[in-house]
Design an enzyme around this catalytic site. Structure first.
Site, PDB file in Angstrom:
ATOM      1  N   SER A  87       0.824  -1.202   0.000  1.00  0.00           N
ATOM      2  CA  SER A  87       0.000   0.000   0.000  1.00  0.00           C
ATOM      3  C   SER A  87       0.857   1.249   0.000  1.00  0.00           C
ATOM      4  O   SER A  87       1.651   1.484   0.922  1.00  0.00           O
ATOM      5  CB  SER A  87      -0.914   0.013   1.231  1.00  0.00           C
ATOM      6  OG  SER A  87      -1.598   1.245   1.307  1.00  0.00           O
ATOM      7  N   MET A 133      -9.090   7.782  -1.212  1.00  0.00           N
ATOM      8  CA  MET A 133     -10.142   8.083  -0.235  1.00  0.00           C
ATOM      9  C   MET A 133     -10.681   9.489  -0.458  1.00  0.00           C
ATOM     10  O   MET A 133      -9.909  10.425  -0.692  1.00  0.00           O
ATOM     11  CB  MET A 133      -9.578   7.971   1.177  1.00  0.00           C
ATOM     12  CG  MET A 133      -8.936   6.640   1.493  1.00  0.00           C
ATOM     13  SD  MET A 133      -8.280   6.661   3.182  1.00  0.00           S
ATOM     14  CE  MET A 133      -7.412   5.079   3.198  1.00  0.00           C
ATOM     15  N   HIS A 156      -0.468  -0.905  -4.599  1.00  0.00           N
ATOM     16  CA  HIS A 156      -1.856  -0.635  -4.214  1.00  0.00           C
ATOM     17  C   HIS A 156      -2.049   0.848  -3.889  1.00  0.00           C
ATOM     18  O   HIS A 156      -1.335   1.406  -3.054  1.00  0.00           O
ATOM     19  CB  HIS A 156      -2.215  -1.490  -2.992  1.00  0.00           C
ATOM     20  CG  HIS A 156      -3.672  -1.493  -2.655  1.00  0.00           C
ATOM     21  ND1 HIS A 156      -4.592  -2.275  -3.312  1.00  0.00           N
ATOM     22  CD2 HIS A 156      -4.368  -0.806  -1.722  1.00  0.00           C
ATOM     23  CE1 HIS A 156      -5.789  -2.084  -2.788  1.00  0.00           C
ATOM     24  NE2 HIS A 156      -5.681  -1.181  -1.827  1.00  0.00           N
ATOM     25  N   HIS A 210      -7.663   1.183  -5.708  1.00  0.00           N
ATOM     26  CA  HIS A 210      -8.815   0.904  -4.845  1.00  0.00           C
ATOM     27  C   HIS A 210      -9.555   2.211  -4.604  1.00  0.00           C
ATOM     28  O   HIS A 210      -9.108   3.057  -3.828  1.00  0.00           O
ATOM     29  CB  HIS A 210      -8.296   0.283  -3.537  1.00  0.00           C
ATOM     30  CG  HIS A 210      -9.345   0.001  -2.524  1.00  0.00           C
ATOM     31  ND1 HIS A 210      -9.028  -0.276  -1.209  1.00  0.00           N
ATOM     32  CD2 HIS A 210     -10.695  -0.067  -2.602  1.00  0.00           C
ATOM     33  CE1 HIS A 210     -10.135  -0.498  -0.527  1.00  0.00           C
ATOM     34  NE2 HIS A 210     -11.157  -0.372  -1.347  1.00  0.00           N
ATOM     35  N   ASP A 259      -4.654   3.497  -2.396  1.00  0.00           N
ATOM     36  CA  ASP A 259      -5.874   3.710  -1.608  1.00  0.00           C
ATOM     37  C   ASP A 259      -6.388   5.121  -1.863  1.00  0.00           C
ATOM     38  O   ASP A 259      -5.825   6.096  -1.354  1.00  0.00           O
ATOM     39  CB  ASP A 259      -5.578   3.525  -0.120  1.00  0.00           C
ATOM     40  CG  ASP A 259      -5.270   2.079   0.237  1.00  0.00           C
ATOM     41  OD1 ASP A 259      -6.172   1.237   0.094  1.00  0.00           O
ATOM     42  OD2 ASP A 259      -4.138   1.794   0.656  1.00  0.00           O
ATOM     43  N   MET A 296     -12.155  -6.494   2.401  1.00  0.00           N
ATOM     44  CA  MET A 296     -11.538  -5.624   3.391  1.00  0.00           C
ATOM     45  C   MET A 296     -11.465  -6.342   4.740  1.00  0.00           C
ATOM     46  O   MET A 296     -12.467  -6.870   5.227  1.00  0.00           O
ATOM     47  CB  MET A 296     -12.342  -4.327   3.536  1.00  0.00           C
ATOM     48  CG  MET A 296     -12.296  -3.416   2.317  1.00  0.00           C
ATOM     49  SD  MET A 296     -10.628  -2.846   1.907  1.00  0.00           S
ATOM     50  CE  MET A 296     -10.179  -1.950   3.401  1.00  0.00           C
ATOM     51  N   MET A 337     -12.118   4.261  -2.965  1.00  0.00           N
ATOM     52  CA  MET A 337     -13.041   4.428  -1.838  1.00  0.00           C
ATOM     53  C   MET A 337     -13.718   5.776  -2.013  1.00  0.00           C
ATOM     54  O   MET A 337     -13.475   6.736  -1.281  1.00  0.00           O
ATOM     55  CB  MET A 337     -12.267   4.323  -0.516  1.00  0.00           C
ATOM     56  CG  MET A 337     -11.796   2.904  -0.237  1.00  0.00           C
ATOM     57  SD  MET A 337     -10.624   2.782   1.135  1.00  0.00           S
ATOM     58  CE  MET A 337      -9.079   3.016   0.231  1.00  0.00           C
ATOM     59  N   ASP A 382      -7.115  -6.665   2.270  1.00  0.00           N
ATOM     60  CA  ASP A 382      -6.496  -5.374   2.570  1.00  0.00           C
ATOM     61  C   ASP A 382      -6.871  -4.968   3.989  1.00  0.00           C
ATOM     62  O   ASP A 382      -8.051  -4.828   4.306  1.00  0.00           O
ATOM     63  CB  ASP A 382      -7.010  -4.330   1.567  1.00  0.00           C
ATOM     64  CG  ASP A 382      -6.394  -2.953   1.771  1.00  0.00           C
ATOM     65  OD1 ASP A 382      -5.519  -2.817   2.638  1.00  0.00           O
ATOM     66  OD2 ASP A 382      -6.803  -2.021   1.053  1.00  0.00           O
TER      67      ASP A 382
END
Length: 216
Positions: free
Chosen positions: A8, A37, A33, A66, A35, A137, A68, A173
């Site tokens: 990550s 957000m 990865h 990913h 993330d 998750m 979110m 994750d």
């Protein structure tokens, strides 16, 4: 089953991102990865597509994105253009999950669907032919460094059973280390996202940590 490690970026040194990416790649991590957000779907804001675009020319790692984000559909093309190879959307983030996954595939990217810890595996039963990856998750999304939620392990096993002969990766994750990673692999996962635990290792110890996650 070959285990893929997808570190990550959220746990990297943001004052020297490229150096961390290079050392992760050299340590044997084939994926990276991201993330993403939005401060709405999850209670935090991370970074945007500019980070992918800046890193893309410097590494051959697969960019595992990913999202979110809710609503997610308006941002899929942006991240595809920035260099994503895999784009994962949350089942909880859109009322039109099939449409979002089709958008990803129409852009020539692999499509993933993510499930929060409290979301049952049945939420993806009707999109199994539309996905290349399912992300389970193992923490509630929004922050790095959280503790692993062991009650997700039976869901990973159930997802592995649901997939059957389909060529779908199962990714986990959240709170993944050498111990919880092995538990996830035993349950049926083949892609491990690790942030805080993995990135704390330096030098040769990082390669050893990657190999530990791979069960070597």
């Amino acid at each position: 089953m070959s285990i893929i490690i997808s570190p990550s970026l959220l746990a990297a040194d943001f004052s020297n991102l490229l150096a961390d990416v290079k050392r992760l790649e050299a340590a044997g991590c084939p994926w990276l990865h991201f993330d993403i957000m939005d401060g709405h779907f999850v209670p935090n804001i991370s970074y945007g597509s500019a980070i992918l675009k800046a890193l893309r020319p410097h590494t051959k790692m697969q960019f595992d994105v990913h999202l979110m984000i809710s609503p997610v559909e308006p941002y899929i093309a942006e991240f595809a253009a920035a260099g994503a190879d895999i784009i994962t959307v949350h089942a909880e983030a859109t009322p039109h999950l099939n449409r979002a996954l089709q958008m990803v595939r129409e852009l020539g990217k692999k499509a993933g669907v993510a499930l929060n810890p409290a979301t049952p595996e049945s939420a993806v039963a009707h999109v199994l032919d539309d996905v290349d990856l399912i992300l389970a998750m193992t923490v509630n999304p929004g922050f790095g460094g959280q503790a692993f939620i062991p009650s997700v392990l039976p869901k990973i096993a159930a997802l592995r059973g649901m997939i059957g002969n389909r060529a779908i990766d199962i990714e986990v994750d959240g709170g993944v280390n050498d111990i919880t990673g092995a538990q996830c692999v035993a349950a049926g996962a083949n892609v491990l996202v690790s942030g805080s635990w993995l990135l704390k290792h330096q030098g040769a110890a990082l390669t050893t940590a990657v190999q530990q996650l791979q069960g070597k």
